[in-house]
Design a protein around this motif. Structure first.
Motif, PDB file in Angstrom:
ATOM      1  N   LYS A   6       0.806  -1.220   0.000  1.00  0.00           N
ATOM      2  CA  LYS A   6       0.000   0.000   0.000  1.00  0.00           C
ATOM      3  C   LYS A   6       0.840   1.271   0.000  1.00  0.00           C
ATOM      4  N   SER A   7       2.016   1.251   0.554  1.00  0.00           N
ATOM      5  CA  SER A   7       2.800   2.476   0.684  1.00  0.00           C
ATOM      6  C   SER A   7       3.593   2.832  -0.577  1.00  0.00           C
ATOM      7  N   LYS A   8       3.580   1.974  -1.561  1.00  0.00           N
ATOM      8  CA  LYS A   8       4.374   2.178  -2.771  1.00  0.00           C
ATOM      9  C   LYS A   8       3.528   2.747  -3.911  1.00  0.00           C
ATOM     10  N   ILE A   9       4.146   3.621  -4.699  1.00  0.00           N
ATOM     11  CA  ILE A   9       3.500   4.155  -5.899  1.00  0.00           C
ATOM     12  C   ILE A   9       4.016   3.361  -7.092  1.00  0.00           C
ATOM     13  N   TYR A  10       3.110   2.877  -7.919  1.00  0.00           N
ATOM     14  CA  TYR A  10       3.454   2.006  -9.043  1.00  0.00           C
ATOM     15  C   TYR A  10       3.187   2.677 -10.382  1.00  0.00           C
ATOM     16  N   LYS A  58      -1.631   4.089  -6.975  1.00  0.00           N
ATOM     17  CA  LYS A  58      -1.390   3.677  -5.599  1.00  0.00           C
ATOM     18  C   LYS A  58      -2.424   2.633  -5.207  1.00  0.00           C
ATOM     19  N   LEU A  59      -1.975   1.580  -4.563  1.00  0.00           N
ATOM     20  CA  LEU A  59      -2.874   0.525  -4.097  1.00  0.00           C
ATOM     21  C   LEU A  59      -3.792   1.094  -3.027  1.00  0.00           C
ATOM     22  N   THR A  60      -5.093   0.982  -3.242  1.00  0.00           N
ATOM     23  CA  THR A  60      -6.059   1.504  -2.265  1.00  0.00           C
ATOM     24  C   THR A  60      -6.916   0.423  -1.655  1.00  0.00           C
ATOM     25  N   TRP A  61      -6.916  -0.766  -2.225  1.00  0.00           N
ATOM     26  CA  TRP A  61      -7.719  -1.861  -1.678  1.00  0.00           C
ATOM     27  C   TRP A  61      -7.087  -3.188  -2.074  1.00  0.00           C
ATOM     28  N   ALA A  62      -7.041  -4.121  -1.118  1.00  0.00           N
ATOM     29  CA  ALA A  62      -6.535  -5.471  -1.383  1.00  0.00           C
ATOM     30  C   ALA A  62      -7.438  -6.482  -0.709  1.00  0.00           C
TER      31      ALA A  62
END
Length: 64
Positions: A6-10, A58-62
């Protein structure tokens, strides 16, 4: 499945590379929802990435 954090920008290319390596598919929802979903074929959404910049997500949901 912890292949994204979640903390990483892809960048989009990295998301696609990771999906290809893990047998996942991306679903483009940019036009309607400004996000990309990652799914396993025949299954529900596993990850959601929201667009935060030009070509950056950015990951916002998993799925837990």
């Amino acid at each position: 499945m912890a292949i994204f954090t979640k903390s990483k920008i892809y960048p989009l290319a990295k998301i696609i590379d990771i999906c290809d390596q893990n047998g996942l598919i991306t679903v483009d929802c940019l036009k309607d929802e400004n996000m990309i979903r990652v799914e396993k074929e025949g299954a529900d959404c596993l990850f959601e990435f929201h667009k935060i910049g030009e070509g950056l997500f950015k990951l916002t949901w998993a799925y837990a």
